[in-house]
Design an enzyme around this catalytic site. Structure first.
Site, PDB file in Angstrom:
ATOM      1  N   TYR A  63       9.001  33.934  42.386  1.00 47.27           N
ATOM      2  CA  TYR A  63       9.649  35.250  42.244  1.00 47.27           C
ATOM      3  C   TYR A  63      10.430  35.512  43.524  1.00 47.27           C
ATOM      4  O   TYR A  63       9.841  35.667  44.597  1.00 47.27           O
ATOM      5  CB  TYR A  63       8.571  36.299  42.022  1.00 47.27           C
ATOM      6  CG  TYR A  63       9.054  37.703  41.784  1.00 47.27           C
ATOM      7  CD1 TYR A  63      10.007  37.986  40.809  1.00 47.27           C
ATOM      8  CD2 TYR A  63       8.514  38.761  42.504  1.00 47.27           C
ATOM      9  CE1 TYR A  63      10.421  39.279  40.576  1.00 47.27           C
ATOM     10  CE2 TYR A  63       8.919  40.063  42.278  1.00 47.27           C
ATOM     11  CZ  TYR A  63       9.870  40.317  41.311  1.00 47.27           C
ATOM     12  OH  TYR A  63      10.272  41.603  41.076  1.00 47.27           O
ATOM     13  N   HIS A 106       1.324  44.628  35.638  1.00 50.33           N
ATOM     14  CA  HIS A 106       1.184  45.797  36.494  1.00 50.33           C
ATOM     15  C   HIS A 106       0.069  46.726  36.032  1.00 50.33           C
ATOM     16  O   HIS A 106      -0.417  47.549  36.808  1.00 50.33           O
ATOM     17  CB  HIS A 106       2.512  46.562  36.569  1.00 50.33           C
ATOM     18  CG  HIS A 106       3.608  45.773  37.219  1.00 50.33           C
ATOM     19  ND1 HIS A 106       4.510  45.044  36.489  1.00 50.33           N
ATOM     20  CD2 HIS A 106       3.923  45.573  38.522  1.00 50.33           C
ATOM     21  CE1 HIS A 106       5.347  44.444  37.313  1.00 50.33           C
ATOM     22  NE2 HIS A 106       5.013  44.737  38.541  1.00 50.33           N
ATOM     23  N   ASP A 116      10.655  53.398  45.429  1.00 52.24           N
ATOM     24  CA  ASP A 116       9.418  52.648  45.231  1.00 52.24           C
ATOM     25  C   ASP A 116       8.565  53.313  44.158  1.00 52.24           C
ATOM     26  O   ASP A 116       8.130  54.445  44.313  1.00 52.24           O
ATOM     27  CB  ASP A 116       8.651  52.567  46.556  1.00 52.24           C
ATOM     28  CG  ASP A 116       7.253  52.010  46.386  1.00 52.24           C
ATOM     29  OD1 ASP A 116       7.076  51.134  45.515  1.00 52.24           O
ATOM     30  OD2 ASP A 116       6.349  52.440  47.111  1.00 52.24           O
TER      31      ASP A 116
END
Length: 673
Positions: A15, A170, A542
């Site tokens: 990634y 996630h 974020d």
């Protein structure tokens, strides 16, 4: 010795992406030369959330956690000298997935590729963005429409492409148990497949092709037996759902196809060398069992809890995969767990519990309704709070963090400033300048016309992919594409799950939380303020809100009045809220690396507003040198992943409030172990 025929290894990815398209392209070509067999593109937060680099919310975020892609020119540079027809590319992109796929398609066409041969994946799972990752833009209904339009388009035009990765990765990092991870991902898949079926865009006889292109992206934690059983349960449930709910008779189309990234947020800042064995164990969970083996694997680097990995760190992670695939005998055998009564019992229990939770979500109206009601989010916040409580109590052990904490000096981090890669602060200005140059040189009437056509299509019912591809060709930017759809669809702020989360840590007499509750009450009495008020803020883009939510929940349980408005706020908005709510402390949470830009801005705005005495604390992935600079700028305290004791953090917040208000220290400020 008879030579056994080996299975083909899984796709090996890293990634990656940072700074600029040019720098990321160089990194990709180097990784491919080292034996990487696929690409996994990390986009920066402005790209993920539909902002151009010159937007106020993009400040400090450009090129930080991925590559900025603002227009067709950036995408061309990102894949220069990489033949896309021969590549398998995964793009971790969700709210703006349709846009990035359009750019990718156009670049492939410019390379002379046959787009029907393009292979890869767009993540495109918006549900988990509402729950855990936080890069959503549009409300659930329009977001599901974008996903549906992409799926129906790719099945017809780019048939080897996976238009969606139902992403439970996630969810685990946000606290999901294995049951929640499977059930929520499957409920999302059901919502997506129902929407595609009901859209009427795919003939019934072709629906098997849709099912065959649905892939999953999962997390593998360190409990590798449980994780391997989780993957077997995933496969069984998917086979049952696609066969019984959608009538798919072709076994190949029902195959559970998944890629994996092992648990990045489970990596520790303390004794980071231990992360290597964690990564290996987590990789084994998704490779040991042939019947539940991942189709693609990407591993984090050992130092991701410290900052951005260097190319050498990424190479180390790639070599871990290569040693397993090419040196071991793993790929020579059939499934080594077949017939194990232990494995069968665990898998059977997971399947039963997951199906029950899936039914519960169905009764609520499905995954989208469970998002909008806040049910899914509150369940995750609660699970995460319970896990954090187990870690703090020592019931869940993490080597180097809450057990075996003594250590020799680490030569890998002796010079911490060179043990991670940093992004040049001047990079943002250069990227922004190139964006302005692109806008100045494009065919402006064509760009405007394509955006008008996109908005018209969005206001109607036609598939949005064709209009989006034309925007890409016309030189439209990421922010312009997203704002055109915002104008039609509106924006969405997801539920935080904080107010409805139950108490996870008890406060009986003598417990650490009881001591902190007493400190909170005594301090409030001395200030004559009724209750202490804490603002928890997430400046910038974020969206990793797990830490902020846990601080908010624990502060609430300690007796604070907590002001938490969720993610994606400007410093101006945070300061305005702090003044309006008359808070005693401002806590900022930033994991994206933008702290050096955004925190000083908050401090300056508080000073300008005549409130310089409100203490500001900061939490996130913050290198030591940056922490020192923040404290020199006026930050009262900095907390990083090594500070795992949330109750202790709340106690220290009270100490900072007392110090700022010139109250004498309490006799006992220590929290009992």
């Amino acid at each position: 010795m008879t030579e056994r025929k080996k299975d083909r290894p899984w796709l090996m990815r890293t990634y990656a992406g940072h700074s600029t398209a040019e720098a990321s392209n160089e990194l990709y070509r180097r990784n491919l030369a080292k034996g990487q067999t696929g690409l996994s593109v990390a986009f920066d937060l402005p790209t993920q959330t539909g902002y151009d680099p010159d937007h106020v919310l993009a400040r400090g975020e450009v090129g930080r956690v991925g590559v900025p892609v603002s227009h067709l020119g950036d995408m061309r540079r990102l894949f220069q000298e990489i033949p896309l027809e021969q590549m398998n590319t995964s793009m971790t992109i969700n709210a703006t997935a349709m846009w990035l796929l359009a750019l990718y398609q156009v670049v492939a066409e410019e390379q002379g590729a046959d787009i029907t041969r393009l292979q890869g994946t767009t993540q495109n799972d918006i549900v988990k963005e509402y729950l855990s990752r936080g890069t959503h833009v549009f409300p659930p209904g329009p977001s599901l429409r974008l996903t549906t339009d992409m799926i129906t388009y790719t099945v017809a035009a780019i048939p080897k492409w996976n238009p969606i990765n139902i992403c439970s990765y996630h969810l685990q990092e946000a606290g999901a148990t294995p049951v929640q991870e499977i059930a929520y991902a499957m409920s999302t898949a059901i919502a997506v497949l129902d929407a595609v079926r009901d859209s009427g865009q795919v003939p019934a006889e072709k629906f098997g092709d849709v099912v065959a292109r649905i892939s999953f992206f999962v997390n593998a934690g360190v409990r590798f037996v449980e994780e391997m059983c989780k993957m077997r349960a995933f496969g069984r449930i998917w086979d049952q759902v696609t066969r019984e709910r959608y009538g798919i008779t072709n076994e190949k189309q029902r195959r559970f196809r998944y890629g994996v990234q092992v648990n990045s947020l489970g990596l520790t800042e303390a004794q980071p060398e231990n992360n290597v064995q964690r990564i290996v164990l987590e990789m084994l969970a998704v490779t040991l069992s042939k019947d539940a083996r991942a189709r693609a694997v990407q591993l984090p680097a050992w130092n991701e809890a410290l900052g951005l990995p260097r190319p050498w760190d990424q190479q180390w992670s790639l070599r871990i995969q290569q040693v397993l695939a090419h040196e071991s005998d793993l790929l020579e055998y059939e499934d080594i767990f077949a017939g194990s009564h232990v494995i069968e019992a665990k898998v059977g229990a997971l399947v039963d519990e997951c199906l029950a939770e899936i039914r519960r979500i169905e009764e609520m109206g499905g995954a989208m309704a469970a998002v909008e009601s806040g049910y899914l989010k509150s369940q995750l916040v609660s699970s995460h709070a319970e896990r954090r409580a187990r870690i703090e109590a020592g019931d869940e052990k993490i080597v180097g963090v809450n057990i075996f904490e003594t250590t020799e000096e680490n030569p890998l981090t002796a010079d911490l400033d060179t043990a991670i890669m940093t992004v040049d602060p001047a990079n943002e200005a250069r990227v922004t300048a190139k964006l302005h140059e692109w806008r100045a040189n494009r065919d402006e009437p064509r760009a405007a016309e394509s955006l008008a056509a996109l908005k018209k299509a969005a206001a109607g019912t036609e598939n949005l992919m064709a209009a989006t591809v034309e925007c890409a060709r016309a030189g439209v930017t990421t922010g312009e594409w997203a704002w055109a759809l915002r104008d039609v669809f509106g924006e969405f702020r997801a539920p935080t799950g904080v107010s409805s989360a139950p108490v996870a840590v008890t406060a009986e007499a003598g417990t650490p939380l009881a001591v902190v509750r007493d400190k909170v009450a005594r301090t409030a009495d001395e200030l004559g303020s009724g209750r202490l008020r804490l603002l928890v803020g997430k400046p910038g883009l974020d969206g990793h809100s797990n830490g902020a939510e846990q601080i908010a929940v624990r502060a609430r349980d300690a007796g604070f009045e907590v002001v938490y408005q969720g993610i994606r706020l400007t410093p101006e908005q945070i300061v305005s809220a702090a003044l309006a709510e008359d808070v005693h402390c401002v806590g900022l949470s930033i994991l994206s690396g933008s702290h050096a830009e955004l925190v000083p801005d908050v401090l300056e705005r508080l000073r300008d507003a005549g409130a310089p005495d409100i203490p500001v604390i900061v939490g996130g992935i913050i290198p030591n040198a940056d922490a020192a600079q923040l404290k020199a700028a006026g930050v009262a305290a900095v907390f990083t992943p090594k500070d795992f004791g949330i109750t202790e953090i709340i106690g220290r917040i009270v100490d900072e409030i007392r110090r700022a208000n010139k109250l004498s220290p309490l006799e006992s400020t220590e929290v009992p172990a």
